[in-house]
Write a protein that holds these residues in place. Sequence first.
Motif, PDB file in Angstrom:
ATOM      1  N   LEU A   3      26.226  55.177   9.171  1.00  0.00           N
ATOM      2  CA  LEU A   3      25.569  56.035   8.354  1.00  0.00           C
ATOM      3  C   LEU A   3      25.784  57.409   9.174  1.00  0.00           C
ATOM      4  O   LEU A   3      26.010  57.495  10.385  1.00  0.00           O
ATOM      5  CB  LEU A   3      24.035  56.076   8.684  1.00  0.00           C
ATOM      6  N   TYR A   4      25.906  58.525   8.235  1.00  0.00           N
ATOM      7  CA  TYR A   4      26.147  59.948   8.926  1.00  0.00           C
ATOM      8  C   TYR A   4      24.766  60.433   9.830  1.00  0.00           C
ATOM      9  O   TYR A   4      24.882  60.683  10.666  1.00  0.00           O
ATOM     10  CB  TYR A   4      26.485  60.943   8.087  1.00  0.00           C
ATOM     11  N   ALA A   5      23.552  60.072   8.841  1.00  0.00           N
ATOM     12  CA  ALA A   5      22.287  60.564   9.714  1.00  0.00           C
ATOM     13  C   ALA A   5      21.184  59.688   9.102  1.00  0.00           C
ATOM     14  O   ALA A   5      21.283  59.128   7.947  1.00  0.00           O
ATOM     15  CB  ALA A   5      21.993  61.826   9.186  1.00  0.00           C
ATOM     16  N   THR A   6      20.034  59.292  10.031  1.00  0.00           N
ATOM     17  CA  THR A   6      19.034  58.603   9.629  1.00  0.00           C
ATOM     18  C   THR A   6      18.067  59.042  10.531  1.00  0.00           C
ATOM     19  O   THR A   6      18.390  59.944  11.598  1.00  0.00           O
ATOM     20  CB  THR A   6      19.210  57.211   9.874  1.00  0.00           C
ATOM     21  N   THR A   7      16.803  58.754  10.351  1.00  0.00           N
ATOM     22  CA  THR A   7      15.819  58.999  11.444  1.00  0.00           C
ATOM     23  C   THR A   7      15.721  58.290  12.619  1.00  0.00           C
ATOM     24  O   THR A   7      15.950  58.917  13.673  1.00  0.00           O
ATOM     25  CB  THR A   7      14.218  58.734  10.683  1.00  0.00           C
ATOM     26  N   SER A   8      15.986  56.816  12.492  1.00  0.00           N
ATOM     27  CA  SER A   8      16.070  56.131  13.598  1.00  0.00           C
ATOM     28  C   SER A   8      16.923  54.990  13.229  1.00  0.00           C
ATOM     29  O   SER A   8      16.416  54.205  11.991  1.00  0.00           O
ATOM     30  CB  SER A   8      14.769  55.658  14.136  1.00  0.00           C
ATOM     31  N   THR A   9      17.983  54.483  13.757  1.00  0.00           N
ATOM     32  CA  THR A   9      18.672  53.109  13.598  1.00  0.00           C
ATOM     33  C   THR A   9      17.625  52.027  13.436  1.00  0.00           C
ATOM     34  O   THR A   9      17.959  51.066  12.646  1.00  0.00           O
ATOM     35  CB  THR A   9      19.965  52.898  14.108  1.00  0.00           C
ATOM     36  N   ASN A  10      16.710  51.869  14.491  1.00  0.00           N
ATOM     37  CA  ASN A  10      15.719  51.011  14.428  1.00  0.00           C
ATOM     38  C   ASN A  10      14.751  50.538  13.206  1.00  0.00           C
ATOM     39  O   ASN A  10      14.742  49.577  12.325  1.00  0.00           O
ATOM     40  CB  ASN A  10      14.818  50.814  15.549  1.00  0.00           C
ATOM     41  N   ASP A  11      14.420  52.012  12.777  1.00  0.00           N
ATOM     42  CA  ASP A  11      13.740  52.021  11.364  1.00  0.00           C
ATOM     43  C   ASP A  11      14.581  51.748  10.038  1.00  0.00           C
ATOM     44  O   ASP A  11      14.270  50.898   9.077  1.00  0.00           O
ATOM     45  CB  ASP A  11      13.042  53.551  11.234  1.00  0.00           C
ATOM     46  N   GLU A  12      15.733  52.026  10.295  1.00  0.00           N
ATOM     47  CA  GLU A  12      16.836  51.971   9.176  1.00  0.00           C
ATOM     48  C   GLU A  12      17.229  50.296   9.032  1.00  0.00           C
ATOM     49  O   GLU A  12      17.189  49.772   8.026  1.00  0.00           O
ATOM     50  CB  GLU A  12      17.839  52.760   9.383  1.00  0.00           C
ATOM     51  N   LEU A  13      17.215  49.824  10.252  1.00  0.00           N
ATOM     52  CA  LEU A  13      17.677  48.397   9.972  1.00  0.00           C
ATOM     53  C   LEU A  13      16.354  47.522   9.640  1.00  0.00           C
ATOM     54  O   LEU A  13      16.554  46.444   8.953  1.00  0.00           O
ATOM     55  CB  LEU A  13      18.201  47.826  11.437  1.00  0.00           C
ATOM     56  N   ARG A  14      15.298  47.760  10.052  1.00  0.00           N
ATOM     57  CA  ARG A  14      13.939  47.255   9.763  1.00  0.00           C
ATOM     58  C   ARG A  14      13.798  47.453   8.195  1.00  0.00           C
ATOM     59  O   ARG A  14      13.361  46.373   7.639  1.00  0.00           O
ATOM     60  CB  ARG A  14      13.006  47.762  10.713  1.00  0.00           C
ATOM     61  N   SER A  15      14.220  48.486   7.749  1.00  0.00           N
ATOM     62  CA  SER A  15      13.903  48.563   6.248  1.00  0.00           C
ATOM     63  C   SER A  15      14.922  47.879   5.441  1.00  0.00           C
ATOM     64  O   SER A  15      14.370  47.176   4.380  1.00  0.00           O
ATOM     65  CB  SER A  15      14.163  50.030   5.933  1.00  0.00           C
TER      66      SER A  15
END
Length: 236
Positions: free
Chosen positions: A6-18
Amino acid sequence: MNIVKLYATTSTNDELRSRFRESELTHLTTVVAYKQSAGKGQHGAKWHSEPGKNLTFSFLLDNSKVCLTPFQINKWITVSLVSWLKNHLGIKAEIKWPNDILAVNHKLAGILIETVYSGSSLTHAIVGIGLNVNQDEFPDSLKAISLKLITGKQFNLDELLFSFIQYLNVSNYEIKEFINDYNSHLYKLGRTLNFEYLDKPITATIIGVTENGLLELMTTDSQYLTADLKELKWFY
């Protein structure tokens, strides 16, 4: 090996959890981001990283593949990272309890593990890692360092990530050995240091870590203590 970039996200932990909530993901599925706007450390602390300079990624651990307790997961991941740094990059690093990785007395990496339960069973863990790679400058307050500052070399982030995930995948077959090796990598084991414990200054020797992940200390007046992260402040 499934790696999502990803170029940008809030948090990779949050992204993976989602993504995990929305679909089935395989063991060691990884999300890596060029930039995090709200990278997370322990107990809500913010992870500071210059965009594009460092590795900020999270991967999914399917506990049916490894059958570990929360602290055994911590041991496996921290020892794997320290061993990979030594074997692949020639960098000596240590585990500063509970899950910071230090080199030359400065923070090189941080790990955040968030567990997922079904009833009382630990089914998965989301493991976030921030590894300082090509960043040249850090605020003095962070006491941080990068691979580039240690070696003088510039690193390819994609190659490093692929190498580590491969190493972790192979270490699946040697988990007990990695877990048993934890204390040999523990920062300041057997050393006497100044701490703040429950808001009071103490001088104590680090003697180990309990099976539940509490740091074991012996004070200079021979008092045995165990402490979790919220109870103890380091001075090093």
